[in-house]
Design an enzyme around this catalytic site. Structure first.
Site, PDB file in Angstrom:
ATOM      1  CG  ASP A   1      -2.031   7.448   0.648  1.00 60.17           C
ATOM      2  OD1 ASP A   1      -0.987   7.847   0.102  1.00 60.17           O
ATOM      3  OD2 ASP A   1      -3.167   7.698   0.202  1.00 60.17           O
TER       4      ASP A   1
ATOM      5  CG  ASP B   1      -1.766   1.167   1.413  1.00 61.02           C
ATOM      6  OD1 ASP B   1      -2.350   1.617   0.412  1.00 61.02           O
ATOM      7  OD2 ASP B   1      -1.871   1.683   2.539  1.00 61.02           O
TER       8      ASP B   1
END
Length: 280
Positions: free
Chosen positions: A81, A79
């Protein structure tokens, strides 16, 4: 495959590890340096809750993992963020128009799994309508930072030929620039629509949500001819859970409780270098 209990923390030798006295074998059967302790354990080994509590109280990261070399991996999928980078990009973009608190509240509910990801994403993007693209540039150049240990992890991927995929519910503006700057192998994210150098408040093309992340993991695992234990996935939010569960090593990184509960490996205190150090 044999298993190891791995403990990690800076200055680990200074910590109280007395609760582990029954499983620490004679040297040199284990590896112990200033930040990592690797203990061979049996296939049915479980770490007692009282021992876990003592380790957590001292902010020690721990996991029971196959005794495997980092070079044996083929793919890390991450991922973006609050995982590869320290910020939530959409929240920082919203700060440019005074909507940070409003957008961040939606982000937090989504990451906790309280509302549908696509619904929350479209709601947040709609609030950004009219924002000049220069605000995205401001965030990338002045606000965005890699998480601690991320640069070393990426260097190790290059050194050992482990492919790195960034798959994000965020935006291609950021993933594509990170790809160029750090030599990432693959990136996937959501496309913000722009007209007259300003955001329209809409998205174009495929939405990268929880299922898309898991699908991309499966697709590239197969393309690269890897088995499950050659794939690491890492993320922090509820929309990362299917991806984490599809990987051989699903790592909840400074994650929400729902995400931590969904996988057996968590990095609660350390940086992304911790992920590298689970392996020999």
């Amino acid at each position: 495959m044999s298993l190891v209990l791995v403990l990690q923390k800076a200055a680990l030798r200074q910590c109280d590890l007395s609760a582990l006295h029954t499983i620490i074998p004679p040297a040199p059967e284990y590896t112990f340096n200033d930040s990592v302790l690797r203990l061979p354990v049996s296939a049915d080994f479980q770490l007692a809750q009282s021992v876990q509590a003592q380790l957590l109280e001292q902010q020690i990261d721990f996991a029971i993992v196959p005794d495997q070399s980092f070079a044996d991996l083929g793919l890390i999928i991450s991922d973006m963020d609050s995982t590869l980078i320290t910020i939530e990009c959409v929240d920082e973009i919203a700060a440019g128009v005074g909507l940070q608190s409003q957008v961040a509240a939606i982000t937090e509910r989504s990451m906790r799994g309280e509302i549908d990801f696509e619904q929350s994403l479209r709601a947040r993007v709609a609030l950004l309508k009219g924002l000049p693209v220069t605000e995205l540039q401001r965030v990338y150049e002045n606000v965005l930072k890699l998480s601690p240990g991320a640069q070393w992890l990426l260097q190790q991927c290059h050194e050992y030929d482990v492919k790195f995929m960034l798959v994000s519910g965020g935006f291609t503006y950021f993933t594509e620039r990170l790809q160029r700057q750090y030599g990432l192998d693959y990136t996937f994210a959501n496309q913000l629509m722009v007209k007259n150098d300003a955001l329209t408040g809409e998205l174009a093309g495929r939405i990268i949500d929880a299922q898309a992340k898991a699908d991309l993991l499966a697709e590239y695992r197969d393309k690269l001819g890897l088995d499950k234990l050659q794939v690491v996935a890492m993320g922090d939010g509820a929309n990362d859970i299917p991806m984490l569960q599809a990987a051989g090593f699903g790592v909840a990184y400074h994650a929400k409780p729902k995400t931590q509960a969904a996988t057996s490996i968590s990095v609660r205190f350390g940086g992304l270098d911790t992920v590298r150090k689970w392996f020999r």
